[in-house]
Design a protein around this motif. Structure first.
Motif, PDB file in Angstrom:
ATOM      1  N   ARG A   1      -9.829  -2.113   4.778  1.00  0.00           N
ATOM      2  CA  ARG A   1      -9.503  -0.931   3.988  1.00  0.00           C
ATOM      3  C   ARG A   1     -10.102   0.317   4.630  1.00  0.00           C
ATOM      4  O   ARG A   1     -11.300   0.386   4.910  1.00  0.00           O
ATOM      5  CB  ARG A   1     -10.063  -1.077   2.567  1.00  0.00           C
ATOM      6  CG  ARG A   1      -9.436  -0.156   1.566  1.00  0.00           C
ATOM      7  CD  ARG A   1      -8.056  -0.654   1.136  1.00  0.00           C
ATOM      8  NE  ARG A   1      -8.166  -1.859   0.330  1.00  0.00           N
ATOM      9  CZ  ARG A   1      -7.690  -3.036   0.719  1.00  0.00           C
ATOM     10  NH1 ARG A   1      -7.082  -3.177   1.889  1.00  0.00           N
ATOM     11  NH2 ARG A   1      -7.800  -4.094  -0.057  1.00  0.00           N
TER      12      ARG A   1
ATOM     13  N   GLU B   1      -9.625  -8.926   4.441  1.00  0.00           N
ATOM     14  CA  GLU B   1      -9.280  -7.632   3.847  1.00  0.00           C
ATOM     15  C   GLU B   1      -9.756  -6.523   4.774  1.00  0.00           C
ATOM     16  O   GLU B   1     -10.834  -6.626   5.382  1.00  0.00           O
ATOM     17  CB  GLU B   1      -9.927  -7.447   2.463  1.00  0.00           C
ATOM     18  CG  GLU B   1      -9.473  -8.433   1.408  1.00  0.00           C
ATOM     19  CD  GLU B   1      -8.048  -8.211   0.958  1.00  0.00           C
ATOM     20  OE1 GLU B   1      -7.499  -7.111   1.200  1.00  0.00           O
ATOM     21  OE2 GLU B   1      -7.463  -9.147   0.366  1.00  0.00           O
TER      22      GLU B   1
ATOM     23  N   THR C   1      -9.236  -1.500  -7.084  1.00  0.00           N
ATOM     24  CA  THR C   1      -8.800  -0.262  -6.463  1.00  0.00           C
ATOM     25  C   THR C   1      -9.516   0.886  -7.124  1.00  0.00           C
ATOM     26  O   THR C   1      -9.817   0.846  -8.333  1.00  0.00           O
ATOM     27  CB  THR C   1      -7.272  -0.072  -6.532  1.00  0.00           C
ATOM     28  OG1 THR C   1      -6.899   1.051  -5.730  1.00  0.00           O
ATOM     29  CG2 THR C   1      -6.797   0.161  -7.960  1.00  0.00           C
TER      30      THR C   1
ATOM     31  N   PHE D   1      -3.404  -1.110  -6.729  1.00  0.00           N
ATOM     32  CA  PHE D   1      -3.764  -0.274  -5.576  1.00  0.00           C
ATOM     33  C   PHE D   1      -3.417   1.185  -5.843  1.00  0.00           C
ATOM     34  O   PHE D   1      -2.362   1.507  -6.363  1.00  0.00           O
ATOM     35  CB  PHE D   1      -3.082  -0.768  -4.290  1.00  0.00           C
ATOM     36  CG  PHE D   1      -1.579  -0.849  -4.345  1.00  0.00           C
ATOM     37  CD1 PHE D   1      -0.777   0.215  -3.933  1.00  0.00           C
ATOM     38  CD2 PHE D   1      -0.945  -2.010  -4.789  1.00  0.00           C
ATOM     39  CE1 PHE D   1       0.613   0.127  -3.968  1.00  0.00           C
ATOM     40  CE2 PHE D   1       0.442  -2.102  -4.831  1.00  0.00           C
ATOM     41  CZ  PHE D   1       1.227  -1.023  -4.413  1.00  0.00           C
TER      42      PHE D   1
ATOM     43  N   ASP E   1     -12.550  -8.666  -2.455  1.00  0.00           N
ATOM     44  CA  ASP E   1     -11.794  -7.435  -2.222  1.00  0.00           C
ATOM     45  C   ASP E   1     -12.763  -6.258  -2.218  1.00  0.00           C
ATOM     46  O   ASP E   1     -13.883  -6.343  -2.733  1.00  0.00           O
ATOM     47  CB  ASP E   1     -10.729  -7.249  -3.305  1.00  0.00           C
ATOM     48  CG  ASP E   1      -9.622  -6.292  -2.882  1.00  0.00           C
ATOM     49  OD1 ASP E   1      -9.597  -5.897  -1.696  1.00  0.00           O
ATOM     50  OD2 ASP E   1      -8.786  -5.935  -3.724  1.00  0.00           O
TER      51      ASP E   1
ATOM     52  N   ASP F   1     -12.816  -1.612  -1.961  1.00  0.00           N
ATOM     53  CA  ASP F   1     -12.145  -0.321  -1.828  1.00  0.00           C
ATOM     54  C   ASP F   1     -13.210   0.763  -1.801  1.00  0.00           C
ATOM     55  O   ASP F   1     -14.361   0.540  -2.193  1.00  0.00           O
ATOM     56  CB  ASP F   1     -11.163  -0.080  -2.980  1.00  0.00           C
ATOM     57  CG  ASP F   1     -10.039   0.884  -2.598  1.00  0.00           C
ATOM     58  OD1 ASP F   1     -10.080   1.435  -1.483  1.00  0.00           O
ATOM     59  OD2 ASP F   1      -9.125   1.078  -3.405  1.00  0.00           O
ATOM     60  N   TRP F   2     -12.821   1.961  -1.324  1.00  0.00           N
ATOM     61  CA  TRP F   2     -13.763   3.072  -1.182  1.00  0.00           C
ATOM     62  C   TRP F   2     -13.771   3.895  -2.461  1.00  0.00           C
ATOM     63  O   TRP F   2     -12.785   4.534  -2.803  1.00  0.00           O
ATOM     64  CB  TRP F   2     -13.385   3.931   0.020  1.00  0.00           C
ATOM     65  CG  TRP F   2     -13.588   3.231   1.333  1.00  0.00           C
ATOM     66  CD1 TRP F   2     -12.721   2.375   1.939  1.00  0.00           C
ATOM     67  CD2 TRP F   2     -14.737   3.315   2.179  1.00  0.00           C
ATOM     68  NE1 TRP F   2     -13.260   1.916   3.123  1.00  0.00           N
ATOM     69  CE2 TRP F   2     -14.499   2.478   3.293  1.00  0.00           C
ATOM     70  CE3 TRP F   2     -15.939   4.011   2.105  1.00  0.00           C
ATOM     71  CZ2 TRP F   2     -15.409   2.336   4.330  1.00  0.00           C
ATOM     72  CZ3 TRP F   2     -16.863   3.863   3.137  1.00  0.00           C
ATOM     73  CH2 TRP F   2     -16.594   3.035   4.232  1.00  0.00           C
TER      74      TRP F   2
ATOM     75  N   ARG G   1     -10.920   7.031   3.051  1.00  0.00           N
ATOM     76  CA  ARG G   1      -9.831   8.000   2.997  1.00  0.00           C
ATOM     77  C   ARG G   1     -10.007   9.162   3.965  1.00  0.00           C
ATOM     78  O   ARG G   1      -9.104   9.968   4.127  1.00  0.00           O
ATOM     79  CB  ARG G   1      -9.625   8.481   1.561  1.00  0.00           C
ATOM     80  CG  ARG G   1      -8.998   7.392   0.700  1.00  0.00           C
ATOM     81  CD  ARG G   1      -8.756   7.817  -0.735  1.00  0.00           C
ATOM     82  NE  ARG G   1      -7.993   6.790  -1.444  1.00  0.00           N
ATOM     83  CZ  ARG G   1      -8.513   5.709  -2.006  1.00  0.00           C
ATOM     84  NH1 ARG G   1      -9.813   5.502  -1.919  1.00  0.00           N
ATOM     85  NH2 ARG G   1      -7.758   4.837  -2.624  1.00  0.00           N
TER      86      ARG G   1
ATOM     87  N   LEU H   1     -18.743   2.151  -1.720  1.00  0.00           N
ATOM     88  CA  LEU H   1     -17.682   1.167  -1.838  1.00  0.00           C
ATOM     89  C   LEU H   1     -17.838   0.407  -3.144  1.00  0.00           C
ATOM     90  O   LEU H   1     -18.949   0.234  -3.651  1.00  0.00           O
ATOM     91  CB  LEU H   1     -17.731   0.166  -0.683  1.00  0.00           C
ATOM     92  CG  LEU H   1     -17.614   0.748   0.727  1.00  0.00           C
ATOM     93  CD1 LEU H   1     -18.909   0.510   1.474  1.00  0.00           C
ATOM     94  CD2 LEU H   1     -16.459   0.133   1.479  1.00  0.00           C
TER      95      LEU H   1
ATOM     96  N   THR I   1      -3.141  -0.846   4.924  1.00  0.00           N
ATOM     97  CA  THR I   1      -3.978   0.293   4.579  1.00  0.00           C
ATOM     98  C   THR I   1      -3.556   1.473   5.435  1.00  0.00           C
ATOM     99  O   THR I   1      -3.234   1.320   6.617  1.00  0.00           O
ATOM    100  CB  THR I   1      -5.476  -0.048   4.784  1.00  0.00           C
ATOM    101  OG1 THR I   1      -6.281   1.048   4.363  1.00  0.00           O
ATOM    102  CG2 THR I   1      -5.795  -0.402   6.220  1.00  0.00           C
TER     103      THR I   1
ATOM    104  N   ALA J   1       0.850  -1.182   0.000  1.00  0.00           N
ATOM    105  CA  ALA J   1       0.000   0.000   0.000  1.00  0.00           C
ATOM    106  C   ALA J   1       0.887   1.234   0.000  1.00  0.00           C
ATOM    107  O   ALA J   1       1.942   1.253   0.661  1.00  0.00           O
ATOM    108  CB  ALA J   1      -0.925   0.021   1.217  1.00  0.00           C
TER     109      ALA J   1
END
Length: 568
Positions: free
Chosen positions: A435, A433, A527, A565, A481, A483-484, A438, A490, A387, A344
């Motif tokens: 994550r 996982e 990602t 990523f 998997d 991710d945001w 942000r 998501l 992360t 990451a």
């Protein structure tokens, strides 16, 4: 996925109790709507409607426009219409549900017990927040034949039930904003009655003053909490300006007042396009700045978004490569010096956290991109992909699926391991996982192939993962998997060949599938970042898309067996 289904009304006109059917087949709930200008004029139920159809129509009338659930009360006897006190909680069920007669013998032939059976999607709690659910919905209603010969509901329970389509038609989602220690605002998705539209700003302000929902409590600050109150009604002036009158702001610094104004404007932008005048005890909240628009605010997301020059990386064959040109990154992380399992990149793009194979297990390394990455004191049989937590510079990883570790950097650059109280989350199972959103206020986790979200509460030596929520428990499984996509959405990849990539709201209320064209199962990695295309990895390589429905295109530097990523 289609969320709005064409309502179908199937009414059986029956002469008496002897001809009442024993059950009704599951079907879309009656969705008849009052037209514009109908006010609270509520028609009586159709003459000679049978108990099963009566109950179905009652559920369909729960959210019809009108004061104090007038449309639903029309299906009750006179006494129940007056005495019914429905709760503020609302249970949302699938559009198809069944109504059946209770099988227990009834001494009174003029009384029927009707059971409503369906699938619960979730509830709208006292804070107007959606809470996912996966139980079978069950509601029992007593129906009695009146002196007029018509069936009516008696002694109705306080619980409110509505179908997904009716909920979507009558409620609008609003991401109200609360301040985070990361220097940004965090959305807290809430739902307010959509009509009348003129009342939406006042409803949103009530939600702001009352504070974050339980799913986010402790992870954010409410700048509008006590002693701040709404002084009088939120209202529009003749020139269209929306006035938000506050009180209880005495002694608040100018810097905090500006943040309060931002919290209000960011939340109200979803329900009004008007200029917003924010007052405190009759004077401008921020001196010399009475009126606000969203485009006047600074960007509070800069500190939690990767720089435009950071184009992402991928782990391929034990090495890290750049997604910008496909070449190995400088240093041992790219030239084979480490046997990289996952990695990451920090939000500013300057650092790497790498999980490498070592001595029959794995360990974590952290350092500057292009240089040696010193090992840190975290290792085990397995480590989840690292992360980064924005605002703190911390690196988190899950050790052997049941222990969440975090590395904190000190003033001298030394990394120190600290623990995370993840009891509430790991009780659900092993985490494969993890994550960070942000903004640093939430984490998404994959647990036993299921999608979970939890809030991050605390700082310094004491941090906990609280209020875990299982998103889309009925329809989302075999997750690999996550991710945001944004602070409130998501993107998830699964083993499903029909829905390999889906987007889910942060509260799980809605799920939409991306186009599956060109993708070859199994899609195993994803990602995404604000302003960037979504990158997924399937059996043949890397693919990109930007919006739902778009056909996936090969990445310009596609690589087989790559795990992509973006920074974060």
């Amino acid at each position: 996925m289609s969320r709005l289904l064409l309502p179908v009304l199937c009414v059986l006109v029956l002469a008496g109790c002897a001809n009442v059917p024993l059950e009704s087949q599951p079907q879309v709930v009656p969705g008849e709507r009052q037209g514009p200008g109908s006010g609270d004029v509520v028609p009586d139920p159709q003459p000679n409607i049978d108990p099963l159809s009566l109950v179905r129509a009652f559920v369909g009338a729960t959210l019809k426009p009108g004061q104090n659930y007038a449309a639903a009360r029309a299906y009750m006897d006179e006494q129940s219409r007056v005495n019914w006190r429905p709760s503020r909680s609302l249970t949302i069920i699938q559009n198809t549900f069944g109504t059946v007669y209770d099988t227990n013998p009834k001494p009174d032939p003029n009384t029927q017990i009707v059971n409503v059976r369906g699938s619960e999607l979730g509830t709208l709690d006292q804070n107007s927040a959606f809470v996912p659910g996966s139980d079978s919905a069950f509601l029992q209603l007593k129906v009695r034949k009146q002196a007029t010969g018509q069936w009516r509901i008696v002694d109705p329970p306080p619980d409110l039930y509505a179908t997904e389509s009716d909920f979507s038609e009558n409620y609008t989602p609003v991401p109200v904003s609360f301040y985070s220690d990361s220097g940004t605002f965090v959305p807290d998705r809430r739902y307010v009655v959509a009509k009348p539209q003129s009342g939406l700003p006042g409803k949103v302000m009530d939600l702001l003053v009352s504070g974050p929902s339980p799913s986010l409590a402790g992870a954010v600050k409410n700048l509008l909490g006590e002693p701040v109150e709404i002084d009088t009604n939120v209202k529009n002036l003749d020139d269209g300006t929306l006035v938000v009158p506050l009180t209880g702001v005495t002694g608040v610094t100018d810097d905090v007042r500006k943040l309060m104004a931002a919290q209000i404007v960011l939340s109200l932008q979803y329900v009004t396009n008007a200029r917003i005048r924010i007052l405190a005890d009759g004077a401008p909240l921020v001196p010399n700045h009475p009126d606000w628009r969203a485009n006047e605010l600074p960007s509070y997301s800069v500190s939690v978004s990767p720089g435009i020059e950071q184009l992402g990386m991928a782990t391929v064959g034990g090495r890290i490569r750049s997604l910008s040109d496909g070449n190995p990154v400088p240093g041992p992380a790219g030239n084979g010096g480490y046997d990289v399992v996952s990695a990451a990149q920090s939000l500013d793009g300057k650092r790497l956290a790498v999980v490498e194979r070592s001595g029959g297990g794995v360990r974590l390394r952290i350092g500057d991109v292009g240089h040696e990455l010193p090992p840190v004191d975290i290792g085990g049989n397995t480590l989840s992909r690292p992360t980064w937590r924005s605002g703190t510079g911390e690196v988190w990883t899950v050790v052997d699926q049941y222990s969440v570790g975090r590395m904190v950097v000190g003033p001298t650059g030394q990394w120190t391991p600290l623990g995370v109280n993840a009891t509430d989350l790991v009780q659900q199972g092993g985490i494969t996982e993890l994550r960070f959103a942000r903004d640093g206020a939430r984490v998404a986790a994959v647990i036993k192939g299921q999608l979970w979200v939890a809030s991050v509460v605390g700082s310094g030596d004491s941090v906990s993962l609280r209020e875990p929520r299982h998103l889309q428990p009925r329809d989302l499984e075999d997750v690999l998997d996550v991710d945001w996509d944004a602070q409130d959405n998501l993107v998830v990849v699964t083993k499903s060949p029909s829905q390999p990539v889906v987007r889910v709201t942060m509260d799980g209320q809605r799920m939409d599938a991306f186009n599956s064209s060109n993708l070859t199962p199994t899609v195993h990695g994803v990602t995404v970042a604000p302003g960037r295309p979504i990158v997924v990895a399937d059996a043949n390589g890397l693919w990109i898309a930007s919006v739902l429905g778009e056909v996936w295109r090969p990445h310009g530097h596609t690589m087989k067996d790559a795990d992509p990523f973006y920074p974060g």
